[in-house]
Every structure is written in structure tokens, then in C-alpha cells.
Design an enzyme around this catalytic site. Structure first.
Site, mmCIF file in Angstrom:
data_model
loop_
_atom_site.group_PDB
_atom_site.id
_atom_site.type_symbol
_atom_site.label_atom_id
_atom_site.label_comp_id
_atom_site.label_asym_id
_atom_site.label_seq_id
_atom_site.Cartn_x
_atom_site.Cartn_y
_atom_site.Cartn_z
ATOM 1 N N GLU A 1 1.512 3.854 2.947
ATOM 2 C CA GLU A 1 1.935 3.406 4.281
ATOM 3 C C GLU A 1 3.457 3.509 4.387
ATOM 4 O O GLU A 1 4.184 2.512 4.463
ATOM 5 C CB GLU A 1 1.436 1.986 4.527
ATOM 6 C CG GLU A 1 -0.092 1.916 4.523
ATOM 7 C CD GLU A 1 -0.634 0.509 4.681
ATOM 8 O OE1 GLU A 1 0.173 -0.440 4.777
ATOM 9 O OE2 GLU A 1 -1.867 0.350 4.707
ATOM 10 N N HIS B 1 3.138 -3.392 7.039
ATOM 11 C CA HIS B 1 2.132 -2.364 6.760
ATOM 12 C C HIS B 1 2.203 -1.275 7.831
ATOM 13 O O HIS B 1 2.938 -1.394 8.814
ATOM 14 C CB HIS B 1 0.722 -2.973 6.761
ATOM 15 C CG HIS B 1 0.428 -3.843 5.588
ATOM 16 N ND1 HIS B 1 -0.394 -3.460 4.566
ATOM 17 C CD2 HIS B 1 0.872 -5.087 5.271
ATOM 18 C CE1 HIS B 1 -0.469 -4.429 3.672
ATOM 19 N NE2 HIS B 1 0.304 -5.432 4.075
ATOM 20 N N HIS C 1 0.867 -1.180 0.000
ATOM 21 C CA HIS C 1 0.000 0.000 0.000
ATOM 22 C C HIS C 1 0.907 1.234 0.000
ATOM 23 O O HIS C 1 1.605 1.492 0.986
ATOM 24 C CB HIS C 1 -0.918 -0.002 1.226
ATOM 25 C CG HIS C 1 -1.951 -1.079 1.181
ATOM 26 N ND1 HIS C 1 -2.422 -1.711 2.313
ATOM 27 C CD2 HIS C 1 -2.603 -1.643 0.134
ATOM 28 C CE1 HIS C 1 -3.324 -2.615 1.959
ATOM 29 N NE2 HIS C 1 -3.448 -2.594 0.639
ATOM 30 N N GLU D 1 2.084 -4.820 11.455
ATOM 31 C CA GLU D 1 1.512 -3.473 11.399
ATOM 32 C C GLU D 1 2.270 -2.565 12.368
ATOM 33 O O GLU D 1 2.667 -2.995 13.452
ATOM 34 C CB GLU D 1 0.030 -3.499 11.781
ATOM 35 C CG GLU D 1 -0.863 -4.301 10.839
ATOM 36 C CD GLU D 1 -1.342 -3.475 9.662
ATOM 37 O OE1 GLU D 1 -0.949 -2.289 9.568
ATOM 38 O OE2 GLU D 1 -2.119 -4.015 8.848
#
Length: 362
Positions: free
Chosen positions: A101, A196, A98, A269
Site C-alpha cells: 500500500e 492504509h 501492508h 484509507e
């Protein structure tokens, strides 16, 4: 009639000719306006075609870049140092699927910088593991400043099931490489970690998969627990294991179902904003250095997972000396092991997990 001057035009005919002339003038005016509008439209279309041609050319360049990324961005570490014929244990790490990010890039940079450094832990990891790292799965989206999608408008982290070599070239290349390694009897793909950044949660944490095999499910929790001991900003309490239908096309879910019971797939994350250290309530803002430190701690956790800590003591660390002096009573003054290895030293009461933090070396 004797001459032209004596000719008399009837008034009705004159008025009709005048109306026809005025009508033709009006039609000519409308035609000129229409021609001007058409000309402007053609000019605009020409500009758009020129821009489209430039966009097509840029798309071709990006596709070429994506193809090169399959070879260039897949950073291979450690395989040259492994024993010939031995099974290769592979850790596969991806990031920036993504494009918005950005913290994931700093975490990935921390991993890479540490693994290629001269730190003794990094040396041991390179000797025993193969790291394959694709730090940017969505380079065209990053280039265009997109938040989640690629140039073609795809969320690449929903297309792992059947990536297109034309529309999702980086994803297709990485998937083919993973399948190739999975089918290689001399290669054991043991970890897949996709990095991420999270827009609402605090700290770093992981997502894992749910398995019917209870033992496999429990083993999956080992790495996050070890990482929680090494990184003060990582939260095991925020780590969760799920099987959401909306996540079926993600790398973690797809590869978790494809690979066998010896492989573990995670999504790592990290918060866009800040983290809270255990036992406190104050939020500490993340910085680039803090993100990279988390990456270094991810790398060092593999040392604990594979129980390679004793090997670190065998790696010589050069000690600069300004003048001659007697050598220390033990061989490596910066890395002291248990009392059984060093009779003159005191026993280390801490767990083997709590070895010297490599983050302080950079």
C-alpha cells in the site's frame, strides 16, 4: 592337457561367464548413473544451502533493522518545545503495515514534511503537541516486494493482540511504546492513526470504532468532519464506524479497546486510484503530490481540532523586501485575523477552519 592352448572351455560355462560379465557391466552403468544423479542432487542441495545461508544472514540483518526501526523510525516532534511539567498530548501515526500500500508512504511523507517545515501552522503544532510517527511498520515486506505480509508470512495488522518480539518486532516495539505512554500520568495519548491504501474505494476516508458510550462515539466523528472541510479529496460520507470481528487484531480495534475515553483511534484509507470532488462526477487521478497534500491536510486539521488557530497569527513570517518601504498598517501582512484584532481590516466571514491552505506553501 599338455599346454594352455589345448584347454577347451565348455560352451555352457562360457555363456554363463558372458552373462555374468554383461550383468556386471549393466549394474556398473546403473551405479554410475545413480552416482551422477546423487552428485547433481548434492550440487543442488549445496546451492540451496548457500542460498539458505544467505537468506538466514539477510533475516538477521532485517531483524537488526527492525530493532533499529523502533528507535530510528519513531520520529519524535515537538516535545523539546513543550512546557516542562505540562501534560504531553501525543498523536501517534503509523504507516505501511501492508507493504504493497505505497500511497500510505506518500501521505505519511506529507505529514512529516509539513510538521518539520517552517510553516507557522507547523510551528504552533510542534509547540503544543508531540507527534510520534512510525512511517514503515513492515520494512522487510517492503524490501521483498510483498503486497500484504512480512518476511515471515504474517499479516502484521492482525497480530496487535499479542505480537511476538521475534516474529513481529516492529509491532511489538510500537505496542510497548504505546502502553508505556498510556501508563505515564504525564502523557495523554489522544490520537492513533494508521494509514492504509484501499484497492476499490475512491477518495480518502476513515474507519473508526463503535463504543457503548454515545457521547464518545459522537466525539469520535469530529476529526473526520474537520478533515473533510480541509481536504477536498477526503470523503466523510465514505467514513464508517464498525466493530467487525475480522478486524479484531488491527491496530485501530485493539488500541480502541485498550485506551480510555480520551483517545481516538482511526484507520485512514486513501484510494489507489482517484478521488471525486464534491459536487462533481469526474474522477481525478491521484498523484504523489496529491497524496502528500492529503498528509499535510491531516496535520493542519489538528490545529482546528485543538482550536489553536489564533496562535498562528502570533508566529512571525519573514517578508523579503527589495527596497525600503513603509511598513504595512498591520503587523503580519500574510495572516490577517478577525476585525477585532485588526481595526483597519474587514471581518473574516469564513469559519476558522478555512484558513490559508498550507499545501500551497510547498
Amino acid at each position: 592337457m599338455d599346454s594352455l592352448e589345448d584347454a577347451v572351455v565348455p560352451r555352457a560355462l562360457y555363456e554363463e561367464l558372458l552373462r555374468n560379465y554383461q550383468q556386471q557391466q549393466e549394474e556398473m552403468r546403473h551405479l554410475q548413473q545413480e552416482l551422477e544423479r546423487t552428485r547433481r542432487q548434492l550440487v543442488q542441495q549445496a546451492k540451496k544451502l548457500k542460498e539458505y545461508g544467505a537468506l538466514v544472514s539477510e533475516m538477521k540483518e532485517l531483524r537488526d533493522l527492525n530493532r533499529r526501526l523502533q528507535d530510528v523510525l519513531l520520529l519524535r516532534l515537538g516535545s523539546d518545545n513543550l512546557r516542562e511539567g505540562a501534560e504531553k498530548k501525543v498523536v501517534f501515526i503509523t504507516g505501511r503495515v501492508h507493504p504493497g500500500e505505497t500511497p500510505s508512504s506518500f501521505v505519511c511523507q506529507g505529514i512529516i514534511d509539513f510538521l518539520i517545515s517552517q510553516h507557522p501552522i507547523a510551528h504552533v503544532l510542534r509547540e503544543h503537541l508531540v507527534f510520534k510517527i512510525a512511517p514503515m511498520l513492515n520494512p522487510d515486506g517492503v524490501y521483498l516486494g510483498n503486497y500484504r505480509c512480512s518476511l515471515m508470512g504474517f499479516d502484521l495488522n492482525r497480530h496487535w493482540l499479542d505480537p511476538s518480539p521475534w516474529a513481529h518486532p516492529t509491532l511489538h516495539g510500537v505496542k510497548q511504546l504505546i502502553i508505556q505512554m498510556y501508563n505515564d500520568p504525564k502523557t495523554s495519548l489522544e490520537f492513533y492513526i494508521d494509514i492504509h491504501a484501499h484497492s476499490t474505494m475512491m477518495n480518502g476516508f476513515m474507519y473508526g470504532n463503535i463504543f457503548e458510550d454515545e457521547e464518545r462515539f459522537q466525539r469520535q466523528a469530529i476529526f473526520p468532519k474537520l478533515l473533510c472541510q480541509n481536504a477536498e479529496d477526503f470523503s466523510y460520507s465514505s467514513t464508517s464506524f464498525n466493530r467487525d470481528a475480522v478486524k479484531a487484531g488491527t491496530g485501530r480495534r485493539f488500541l480502541g479497546g485498550l485506551l480510555d475515553h480520551t483517545s481516538y483511534c482511526y484507520t485512514l484509507e486513501v484510494s489507489f486510484y482517484s478521488y471525486i470532488i464534491g459536487g462533481t462526477t469526474a474522477a481525478v487521478p491521484y498523484t504523489e503530490e496529491a497524496y502528500m497534500k492529503l498528509g499535510r491536510n491531516v496535520a493542519r486539521t489538528f490545529l482546528d481540532y485543538y482550536r489553536l488557530n489564533p496562535l498562528v497569527e502570533k508566529v512571525a513570517i519573514p517578508v523579503p523586501r527589495l527596497r525600503k518601504e513603509k511598513p504595512p498598517p498591520y503587523k503580519y501582512p500574510f495572516l490577517r485575523g478577525p476585525a477585532s484584532n485588526h481595526p483597519n481590516g474587514k471581518g473574516d466571514k469564513k469559519s476558522s477552519v478555512n484558513h490559508t491552505d498550507p499545501s500551497n506553501s510547498f
